[in-house]
Design a protein around this motif. Structure first.
Motif, PDB file in Angstrom:
ATOM      1  N   ILE A 136      12.738  15.336 -32.737  1.00 41.94           N
ATOM      2  CA  ILE A 136      13.949  14.539 -32.514  1.00 41.94           C
ATOM      3  C   ILE A 136      15.187  15.384 -32.767  1.00 41.94           C
ATOM      4  O   ILE A 136      16.158  15.349 -32.003  1.00 41.94           O
ATOM      5  N   GLY A 137      15.173  16.178 -33.854  1.00 37.56           N
ATOM      6  CA  GLY A 137      16.308  17.051 -34.143  1.00 37.56           C
ATOM      7  C   GLY A 137      16.521  18.088 -33.055  1.00 37.56           C
ATOM      8  O   GLY A 137      17.668  18.397 -32.693  1.00 37.56           O
ATOM      9  N   CYS A 138      15.422  18.625 -32.508  1.00 42.15           N
ATOM     10  CA  CYS A 138      15.536  19.615 -31.428  1.00 42.15           C
ATOM     11  C   CYS A 138      16.146  18.988 -30.177  1.00 42.15           C
ATOM     12  O   CYS A 138      16.987  19.600 -29.512  1.00 42.15           O
ATOM     13  N   LYS A 139      15.760  17.741 -29.857  1.00 39.80           N
ATOM     14  CA  LYS A 139      16.332  17.073 -28.697  1.00 39.80           C
ATOM     15  C   LYS A 139      17.803  16.739 -28.927  1.00 39.80           C
ATOM     16  O   LYS A 139      18.620  16.825 -28.000  1.00 39.80           O
ATOM     17  N   LEU A 140      18.168  16.350 -30.157  1.00 42.77           N
ATOM     18  CA  LEU A 140      19.576  16.077 -30.455  1.00 42.77           C
ATOM     19  C   LEU A 140      20.419  17.342 -30.289  1.00 42.77           C
ATOM     20  O   LEU A 140      21.539  17.289 -29.782  1.00 42.77           O
ATOM     21  N   ARG A 141      19.892  18.455 -30.731  1.00 44.76           N
ATOM     22  CA  ARG A 141      20.623  19.716 -30.615  1.00 44.76           C
ATOM     23  C   ARG A 141      20.937  20.051 -29.154  1.00 44.76           C
ATOM     24  O   ARG A 141      22.025  20.556 -28.850  1.00 44.76           O
ATOM     25  N   ASP A 142      19.998  19.755 -28.253  1.00 45.53           N
ATOM     26  CA  ASP A 142      20.189  20.116 -26.849  1.00 45.53           C
ATOM     27  C   ASP A 142      20.945  19.059 -26.059  1.00 45.53           C
ATOM     28  O   ASP A 142      21.653  19.395 -25.113  1.00 45.53           O
ATOM     29  N   MET A 143      20.795  17.790 -26.429  1.00 45.84           N
ATOM     30  CA  MET A 143      21.347  16.709 -25.618  1.00 45.84           C
ATOM     31  C   MET A 143      22.738  16.265 -26.074  1.00 45.84           C
ATOM     32  O   MET A 143      23.522  15.784 -25.260  1.00 45.84           O
ATOM     33  N   VAL A 144      23.062  16.401 -27.388  1.00 44.80           N
ATOM     34  CA  VAL A 144      24.358  15.881 -27.834  1.00 44.80           C
ATOM     35  C   VAL A 144      25.529  16.722 -27.335  1.00 44.80           C
ATOM     36  O   VAL A 144      26.456  16.150 -26.726  1.00 44.80           O
ATOM     37  N   PRO A 145      25.670  18.009 -27.518  1.00 43.37           N
ATOM     38  CA  PRO A 145      24.925  18.944 -28.372  1.00 43.37           C
ATOM     39  C   PRO A 145      25.519  18.977 -29.790  1.00 43.37           C
ATOM     40  O   PRO A 145      26.639  18.528 -30.008  1.00 43.37           O
ATOM     41  N   CYS A 146      24.742  19.550 -30.740  1.00 45.01           N
ATOM     42  CA  CYS A 146      25.181  19.618 -32.121  1.00 45.01           C
ATOM     43  C   CYS A 146      24.429  20.751 -32.818  1.00 45.01           C
ATOM     44  O   CYS A 146      23.629  21.446 -32.188  1.00 45.01           O
ATOM     45  N   ILE A 147      24.694  20.910 -34.117  1.00 44.29           N
ATOM     46  CA  ILE A 147      24.079  21.960 -34.920  1.00 44.29           C
ATOM     47  C   ILE A 147      23.231  21.302 -35.997  1.00 44.29           C
ATOM     48  O   ILE A 147      23.717  20.428 -36.731  1.00 44.29           O
ATOM     49  N   LEU A 148      21.972  21.700 -36.110  1.00 43.20           N
ATOM     50  CA  LEU A 148      21.079  21.150 -37.130  1.00 43.20           C
ATOM     51  C   LEU A 148      21.418  21.747 -38.488  1.00 43.20           C
ATOM     52  O   LEU A 148      21.597  22.954 -38.621  1.00 43.20           O
ATOM     53  N   VAL A 149      21.472  20.874 -39.512  1.00 43.76           N
ATOM     54  CA  VAL A 149      21.832  21.312 -40.861  1.00 43.76           C
ATOM     55  C   VAL A 149      20.605  21.350 -41.763  1.00 43.76           C
ATOM     56  O   VAL A 149      20.330  22.359 -42.402  1.00 43.76           O
ATOM     57  N   THR A 150      19.832  20.254 -41.823  1.00 33.37           N
ATOM     58  CA  THR A 150      18.657  20.215 -42.693  1.00 33.37           C
ATOM     59  C   THR A 150      17.721  19.102 -42.251  1.00 33.37           C
ATOM     60  O   THR A 150      18.128  18.145 -41.577  1.00 33.37           O
ATOM     61  N   PHE A 151      16.435  19.246 -42.677  1.00 33.77           N
ATOM     62  CA  PHE A 151      15.404  18.225 -42.504  1.00 33.77           C
ATOM     63  C   PHE A 151      14.859  17.757 -43.851  1.00 33.77           C
ATOM     64  O   PHE A 151      13.783  17.158 -43.898  1.00 33.77           O
ATOM     65  N   GLU A 152      15.572  17.994 -44.936  1.00 34.23           N
ATOM     66  CA  GLU A 152      15.055  17.683 -46.267  1.00 34.23           C
ATOM     67  C   GLU A 152      14.978  16.171 -46.487  1.00 34.23           C
ATOM     68  O   GLU A 152      15.788  15.409 -45.951  1.00 34.23           O
ATOM     69  N   ASN A 153      13.985  15.773 -47.336  1.00 34.20           N
ATOM     70  CA  ASN A 153      13.816  14.375 -47.764  1.00 34.20           C
ATOM     71  C   ASN A 153      13.673  13.410 -46.582  1.00 34.20           C
ATOM     72  O   ASN A 153      14.175  12.274 -46.607  1.00 34.20           O
ATOM     73  N   GLU A 154      12.984  13.879 -45.517  1.00 32.76           N
ATOM     74  CA  GLU A 154      12.738  13.065 -44.325  1.00 32.76           C
ATOM     75  C   GLU A 154      14.039  12.555 -43.707  1.00 32.76           C
ATOM     76  O   GLU A 154      14.127  11.415 -43.231  1.00 32.76           O
ATOM     77  N   GLN A 155      15.057  13.419 -43.708  1.00 33.24           N
ATOM     78  CA  GLN A 155      16.350  13.092 -43.123  1.00 33.24           C
ATOM     79  C   GLN A 155      16.706  14.148 -42.076  1.00 33.24           C
ATOM     80  O   GLN A 155      16.312  15.307 -42.188  1.00 33.24           O
ATOM     81  N   ILE A 156      17.450  13.710 -41.069  1.00 31.66           N
ATOM     82  CA  ILE A 156      18.012  14.631 -40.075  1.00 31.66           C
ATOM     83  C   ILE A 156      19.524  14.642 -40.273  1.00 31.66           C
ATOM     84  O   ILE A 156      20.181  13.601 -40.145  1.00 31.66           O
ATOM     85  N   VAL A 157      20.061  15.799 -40.620  1.00 26.55           N
ATOM     86  CA  VAL A 157      21.500  15.955 -40.796  1.00 26.55           C
ATOM     87  C   VAL A 157      21.988  16.924 -39.724  1.00 26.55           C
ATOM     88  O   VAL A 157      21.478  18.048 -39.615  1.00 26.55           O
ATOM     89  N   VAL A 158      22.968  16.479 -38.942  1.00 27.92           N
ATOM     90  CA  VAL A 158      23.518  17.304 -37.855  1.00 27.92           C
ATOM     91  C   VAL A 158      25.029  17.427 -38.049  1.00 27.92           C
ATOM     92  O   VAL A 158      25.699  16.536 -38.591  1.00 27.92           O
ATOM     93  N   TRP A 159      25.531  18.526 -37.587  1.00 27.87           N
ATOM     94  CA  TRP A 159      26.966  18.835 -37.689  1.00 27.87           C
ATOM     95  C   TRP A 159      27.505  19.038 -36.281  1.00 27.87           C
ATOM     96  O   TRP A 159      26.874  19.699 -35.439  1.00 27.87           O
ATOM     97  N   ARG A 160      28.709  18.519 -36.039  1.00 31.41           N
ATOM     98  CA  ARG A 160      29.263  18.612 -34.692  1.00 31.41           C
ATOM     99  C   ARG A 160      29.836  19.986 -34.385  1.00 31.41           C
ATOM    100  O   ARG A 160      30.032  20.327 -33.206  1.00 31.41           O
ATOM    101  N   GLY A 161      30.106  20.811 -35.414  1.00 29.93           N
ATOM    102  CA  GLY A 161      30.648  22.142 -35.195  1.00 29.93           C
ATOM    103  C   GLY A 161      32.160  22.171 -35.333  1.00 29.93           C
ATOM    104  O   GLY A 161      32.837  21.142 -35.445  1.00 29.93           O
ATOM    105  N   LYS A 162      32.700  23.370 -35.317  1.00 27.84           N
ATOM    106  CA  LYS A 162      34.146  23.536 -35.504  1.00 27.84           C
ATOM    107  C   LYS A 162      34.922  23.151 -34.250  1.00 27.84           C
ATOM    108  O   LYS A 162      35.904  22.429 -34.308  1.00 27.84           O
TER     109      LYS A 162
END
Length: 396
Positions: free
Chosen positions: A338-364
């Protein structure tokens, strides 16, 4: 015997007469009821050590040998000329644009040895010779033309509005329970055989999509039409109805080889790097801590419908730079996809997958995409909107 010995002791003459009488009676019985074999029968063996052989004696049964799908005794490999596309385990969850950096196993063909006239490269069985140049470059345009011509030939004249409505009403959930489930692996190679088996008895088939592949429903529809040469005539949420075509002949369906096992996924580059591009190590650690403390945008259910996720993340990036998605209960490989698809489709930058969470950053330098943010979970196949509104009311 005891009676005869007793008589011989008491009256020897009487015993002699009785013995003569019994022997004469036995000789009469033997002469009347004895069996003389005809000359056509084979003579009995002269050796008395071996018992006589029976003429109708059954041959001993061969030793049981369990069936094996790898046994290719006298079989020729399946010719794949009717299928002008590369064979992959999953057509929706893999892409020819992303090249792996390694393999987890030797290049054993999942179709079995000698069953297909194609060479397995560890990722796919290409329709052309697997040379380095052909794999690194784009797909051969001739294959795309062949698929397009074959699909047009099978589909024939397009369906009218009334014909489409009739087909859709026949394959509602309330009318029939027959359907095909499309799960976390997406459109797999063996599912093509399942769809053609449904088309053998019906003009269309209902497909229920669940899990990670539902993030990109347009890709599912495109791959279904490209690999089965059918036509998606109805789409609502994760439910599709795939029509086989006017000129489809079940007796001339393509021979699709079956994958005997699921091949191991190759090794791809890491999704999350040690430091995010453009940030230092300290800034990356602070962003990961801050991202885990941000309120969750939504919580994903297992085997749910995720097509709403990309528009939601795009809308959230208009007001905040970090987005957290709660994936508690999902398998790790699922929310990584899911994180890989978000990175390509939004697009965005993946931050972490810790604690069963997906954290994404929109970038500068984030720029909203031009195609909008609204969800299109239902595609209109007809100019008459009343039909689609009625279907939505029935689903509710």
């Amino acid at each position: 015997m005891f009676l005869l010995t007793r008589l011989t002791r008491q009256n020897p003459s009487r015993a002699t007469l009785l013995t003569r009488h019994l022997s004469s009676a036995a000789s009469k019985l033997h002469s009347n009821y004895t069996f003389k074999p005809p000359s056509s029968l084979p003579p009995q063996p002269q050796c008395s050590n071996f018992p006589p052989s029976k003429p109708n004696q059954k041959k001993p049964k061969p030793r049981y040998r369990p069936p094996s799908s790898l046994d290719q005794a006298g079989r020729k490999p399946v010719r794949s000329n009717d299928l002008p596309f590369d064979f992959r385990f999953s057509y929706t969850e893999s892409s020819a644009k992303v090249r792996p950096i390694g393999l987890r196993e030797p290049k054993y063909s999942p179709f079995g040895p000698g069953r297909v006239d194609r060479k397995w490269t560890g990722v796919c069985a290409p329709a052309v010779d697997p040379t380095v140049e052909s794999l690194e470059g784009p797909e051969d345009p001739k294959l795309e033309e062949q698929r397009k011509k074959k699909r047009e030939m099978i589909q024939g004249k397009p369906l009218s509005s009334e014909e489409r409505k009739t087909l859709v009403s026949q394959f509602e959930r309330s009318k029939t329970n027959k359907h095909v489930n499309l799960g976390r692996d997406g459109l797999t190679h063996n599912m093509l055989n399942v769809i053609h088996n449904h088309w053998k008895f019906a003009e269309a088939v209902r497909i229920k999509c669940m899990g990670v592949p539902t993030m990109d429903m347009n890709n599912i529809c495109t791959q279904l039409e490209d690999k089965t040469f059918g036509k998606v005539i109805f789409r609502h949420g994760g439910t599709l109805i795939l029509y086989r075509g006017r000129n489809y002949n079940p007796k001339k369906r393509p021979v699709i080889p079956v994958m005997l096992w699921k091949p191991h996924e190759p090794v791809y580059p890491r999704l999350i790097k040690t430091t995010i591009d453009g940030l230092s190590i300290k800034e990356t650690k602070e962003m990961r801590k801050r991202g885990l403390s941000v309120p969750a945008l939504t919580k994903l259910a297992k085997n749910g419908y995720y097509a709403f996720l990309v528009p939601m993340v795009r809308d959230a990036f208009l007001s905040c730079e970090l987005v957290r998605i709660d994936c508690e209960g999902l398998e790790r490989k699922d929310y990584k996809k899911i994180g890989c698809k978000l990175r390509d489709m939004v697009p965005c930058i993946l931050v972490t997958f810790e604690n069963e969470q997906i954290v994404v950053w929109r970038g500068k330098d984030y720029k909203p995409p031009k195609d909008g943010y609204f969800l299109k979970d239902r595609e209109s196949f007809d100019d008459d909107d009343d039909f689609c509104v009625g279907k939505e009311q029935q689903a509710m």
